[in-house]
Design a protein around this motif. Structure first.
Motif, PDB file in Angstrom:
ATOM      1  N   TYR B  94       0.829  -1.203   0.000  1.00 28.43           N
ATOM      2  CA  TYR B  94       0.000   0.000   0.000  1.00 28.43           C
ATOM      3  C   TYR B  94       0.862   1.251   0.000  1.00 28.43           C
ATOM      4  O   TYR B  94       0.665   2.160  -0.809  1.00 28.43           O
ATOM      5  CB  TYR B  94      -0.925  -0.002   1.217  1.00 28.43           C
ATOM      6  N   VAL B  98       0.643   3.859  -3.204  1.00 28.84           N
ATOM      7  CA  VAL B  98      -0.403   4.847  -2.966  1.00 28.84           C
ATOM      8  C   VAL B  98      -0.807   5.521  -4.253  1.00 28.84           C
ATOM      9  O   VAL B  98      -1.951   5.902  -4.433  1.00 28.84           O
ATOM     10  CB  VAL B  98       0.054   5.888  -1.932  1.00 28.84           C
ATOM     11  N   ASP B 100      -1.147   4.201  -6.963  1.00 31.33           N
ATOM     12  CA  ASP B 100      -1.903   3.299  -7.826  1.00 31.33           C
ATOM     13  C   ASP B 100      -3.399   3.420  -7.612  1.00 31.33           C
ATOM     14  O   ASP B 100      -4.165   2.589  -8.088  1.00 31.33           O
ATOM     15  CB  ASP B 100      -1.458   1.855  -7.596  1.00 31.33           C
ATOM     16  N   ARG B 101      -3.787   4.445  -6.848  1.00 31.92           N
ATOM     17  CA  ARG B 101      -5.203   4.711  -6.663  1.00 31.92           C
ATOM     18  C   ARG B 101      -5.956   3.509  -6.149  1.00 31.92           C
ATOM     19  O   ARG B 101      -7.011   3.159  -6.662  1.00 31.92           O
ATOM     20  CB  ARG B 101      -5.832   5.203  -7.968  1.00 31.92           C
ATOM     21  N   GLU B 103      -7.505   1.621  -2.702  1.00 36.05           N
ATOM     22  CA  GLU B 103      -7.845   1.676  -1.284  1.00 36.05           C
ATOM     23  C   GLU B 103      -7.909   0.264  -0.742  1.00 36.05           C
ATOM     24  O   GLU B 103      -8.535  -0.601  -1.353  1.00 36.05           O
ATOM     25  CB  GLU B 103      -9.225   2.316  -1.137  1.00 36.05           C
ATOM     26  N   LEU B 104      -7.271   0.037   0.384  1.00 37.76           N
ATOM     27  CA  LEU B 104      -7.186  -1.316   0.915  1.00 37.76           C
ATOM     28  C   LEU B 104      -7.814  -1.421   2.300  1.00 37.76           C
ATOM     29  O   LEU B 104      -7.709  -0.514   3.120  1.00 37.76           O
ATOM     30  CB  LEU B 104      -5.707  -1.709   1.029  1.00 37.76           C
TER      31      LEU B 104
END
Lengths: 348, 348
Positions: B94, B98, B100-101, B103-104
């Motif tokens: 992550y 970040v 890479d757009r 959300e995790l």
DNA sequence: TTGTATGCGTTATCAT
DNA sequence: ATGATAACGCATACAA
């Protein structure tokens, strides 16, 4: 992974500007450590950054910056299966990375010829290049050439084989001593009963081979007293010589239980061993998973291959080169390349 | 890597538009296979694309599109060292991703409790999620839940442990049979003389364990006739029981030469073996490189660890989820996770 | 069916 | 020392 209570969308430079009560340009100046901003303003911006948890969008940045990284890879001439694999991995990294604004060029040189290497390095147009990754044997002349490349502002990383006392920025590859120790442990655990181990390489002049041998011996002599590693046979890059010395050694040594090849020329080595008719009684360990060694594993001719993942090598080299170019730090932990143990059953 | 004679800068949509004599919007429509373009115009654009060698800049595209991938990872509850490592790898992916757009979100569930798993899956707000990666044991109820998730349009990948007859889009993990075969080969080559192998796991209900056992037996019975793999001892996730059955078995079996642990609870296993005082005569093989197993390797208590790289697992899962979301193909070769052999000397 | 105009997050060039 | 504004390569709402 998202902070509690944080806004859904990630903050942008606009948000920072608003929060700090300054303009976009000022935010940019602070973010990129450009001069011409009062200390007080810098602090205001940095406050806003940490308050909003801003992280820059690297891709947008590179897009705006129109950044183009121009890298060259210097690899041994095309007879080497390992170097070919490296070049393929590079090609693959390139295709999946085209968006990373990186231009790649591969240069092949006869690795046996230090003079040719230095000539290539000297003839390089450093104004059209941002970085260089090189896999070449260690000589004082090469170290000097690296020094000149650094003087002209290039990022330089050594690949697979290091130039420890040169001015290279980073080394991407495995610790050869640890690789040799791994081979020693495997050999010691694999072979049955007492006996001798044949150790072969191109040349002990090569630092890698020397270090592998050191690691190998350290483990064998300390933990496996009943087996003896014979003095290193050197082929000096001459396949005919390799064939001959292996044949002679195998014929002369009746107690042979294993063969450890630290260098290249493994296809020739295998054919010599096959010819001796004693391959079945021997445990063979080699480095680098070439197509030929894949087959040898599947045919139970080679017991294990100590390998480094070429994909990791090139990706790591590219990351490091980019970071050096942008004067960004290198995360050593991420760039550590693993020593892989490949057996018949876990062939990738 | 660059075509000969090609222009220095990569062609953009503008270049295509000019070359094809159409507008930006039309180029975009063709590139993204949107309707409302004459076949003739499509051909013209495609011609220009191949003539100029255009490749789309994915990052610029995602930037313009404001694409946000929202993924969740369903992992076993926090008592598992392996799952913790996975979560850490996720955190790392992550931070370095970040841009890479993506959300995790990580959800931990008691993996022993199929009911809790299904409850969690059912309670998921699928409208706020684009994809799900899950590491859960196989049950019919879970398969049904996956089916419902797919109905609501989620991308679903199974992680580490597969759900073969479910509607999941992809499995990210290693082939358990091959992993078991690797263990079998190592065990057969490592142990000295004839004897018996203790085989332990949580439960053979788990497909992974069953397959590992199959692979292990296949190699042992075919190639190492002098050693016998004993029937699998199952702990059913009960550490006290694990301790007890191992102690009993070691005491009863005088010919023991090795122990193969296919499941979790290896810290307990090791303490039971230590207690028996026979650890020195045994070759121990386990799966997954947890902190405890690192120490055990260093102390020569465990001979080898069969591992999968958690970093690769999560990166692969993320890549696959993104591709499924965008209806892009998955390059199976790139997503194949390797079976790693870790010894004392090649500990990462 | 096709084209124009604007915005995404960042950088950079000009003013002020 | 700081701010307004126009790119970068791509997508898209809207106009034609």
């Amino acid at each position: 992974m998202r902070e509690k209570g944080a806004d859904l969308a990630r903050p942008t430079v606009h948000d920072i500007a608003k929060e700090a009560g300054v303009s976009l340009a000022t935010v940019d100046r602070v973010l990129n450590a450009r001069p011409g901003v009062r200390a007080k303003t810098i602090a205001r911006v940095n406050d806003a950054v940490s308050r909003l948890g801003y992280v820059r969008d690297t891709y947008a940045a590179n897009l705006a910056r129109q950044r183009q990284y121009r890298f060259a890879f210097l690899l041994p001439e095309s007879s080497s299966q390992f170097a070919n694999a490296l070049q393929e991995a590079l090609q693959e990294a390139y295709s999946s990375n085209v968006a990373d604004r990186t231009e790649l060029k591969v240069i092949r040189v006869p690795s046996q010829d230090p003079h040719a290497i230095v000539r290539t390095l000297k003839s390089m147009n450093t104004s059209r290049l941002d970085g260089l990754a090189m896999m070449v044997p260690e000589t004082p002349q090469v170290r000097d050439a690296v020094s000149r490349l650094k003087d002209s502002g290039l990022a330089v990383v050594t690949l697979v084989s290091d130039l420890p006392n040169s001015r290279r920025d980073f080394f991407v590859g495995v610790n050869s001593i640890a690789a040799g120790r791994t081979a020693g442990l495997l050999m010691g655990r694999f072979v049955r009963g007492p006996g001798e181990i044949l150790v072969v390489t191109d040349s002990l002049q090569s630092r890698d081979s020397l270090e592998r041998r050191l690691g190998f011996d350290a483990v064998i002599s300390r933990e496996f007293r009943s087996i003896t590693a014979l003095p290193t046979l050197e082929s000096y890059g001459d396949l005919a010589r390799l064939q001959r010395i292996v044949e002679t050694a195998v014929a002369a040594r009746r107690d042979l239980v294993g063969v450890y090849s630290m260098g290249s020329g493994n296809m020739t080595l295998m054919s010599a061993l096959r010819g001796s008719g004693r391959l079945g009684e021997l445990d063979v360990l080699v480095h680098e998973l070439t197509p030929a060694m894949r087959c040898a594993l599947q045919d139970n001719e080679v017991t294990a291959v100590i390998a480094q993942n070429v994909g990791h090598l090139v990706r790591s080299a590219l990351r490091v080169l980019r970071n050096v170019c942008d004067h960004r730090p290198i995360y050593e932990a991420q760039e550590r390349v693993r020593i892989e143990v490949v057996l018949r059953e876990n062939l990738p």
